[in-house]
Design a protein around this motif. Structure first.
Motif, PDB file in Angstrom:
ATOM      1  N   ILE A  36     -72.767 -46.787  20.994  1.00 42.61           N
ATOM      2  CA  ILE A  36     -73.688 -46.774  22.128  1.00 42.61           C
ATOM      3  C   ILE A  36     -74.872 -45.894  21.737  1.00 42.61           C
ATOM      4  N   ASP A  81     -78.047 -43.396  21.864  1.00 43.38           N
ATOM      5  CA  ASP A  81     -78.385 -42.275  22.732  1.00 43.38           C
ATOM      6  C   ASP A  81     -79.835 -42.419  23.194  1.00 43.38           C
ATOM      7  N   ALA A 121     -74.053 -48.270  28.487  1.00 43.30           N
ATOM      8  CA  ALA A 121     -72.630 -48.647  28.512  1.00 43.30           C
ATOM      9  C   ALA A 121     -72.449 -50.028  29.151  1.00 43.30           C
ATOM     10  N   SER A 162     -77.413 -43.436  29.687  1.00 45.16           N
ATOM     11  CA  SER A 162     -76.077 -43.673  29.123  1.00 45.16           C
ATOM     12  C   SER A 162     -75.266 -44.661  29.968  1.00 45.16           C
TER      13      SER A 162
END
Length: 125
Positions: free
Chosen positions: A2, A4, A27, A23
């Protein structure tokens, strides 16, 4: 992987999603692409592999899909309640709910966003 927020801003050059929300949206985007991988053949875009690594292409696809998810969420929140009746068919939405026709458009936008960085084959193998 994932991505940043630094990757989102510096490499992908994203500006839409605020840092404190990134975030969660990233996701969700991973979930969208994971679903594509379950039902389609997905690989890093061959034409971009000389310029970017496999991981970078996936991370950029996550960022791109996250932007789409964020946009449609904000558009739904900004929408007003509405209703319509045509003949015997009626439809209504409440604030924060998007009409089915917009959901189809959102799905197409997500697919197109992922397709900028990934080759997605939807045919039979």
């Amino acid at each position: 992987m994932i991505p940043d927020f630094d990757f989102y801003q510096e490499t992908y050059r994203g500006r839409k999603i605020p840092q404190e929300e990134f975030s969660a949206w990233a996701a969700r985007a991973v979930g969208v692409i994971d679903r594509y991988e379950r039902i389609y053949t997905v690989a890093p875009a061959a034409a971009l592999l000389q310029r970017y690594s496999r991981d970078q292409l996936y991370a950029m696809a996550y960022c791109s899909v996250a932007d789409v998810l964020y946009f449609y969420d904000k558009a739904a929140q900004a929408g007003e309640s509405q209703s319509a009746t045509v003949g015997s068919v009626s439809y209504s939405t409440t604030r924060g709910q998007i009409p089915p026709s917009v959901a189809v458009t959102q799905a197409a936008a997500q697919y197109a966003a992922a397709g900028r960085y990934l080759d997605i084959y939807r045919g039979a193998c």
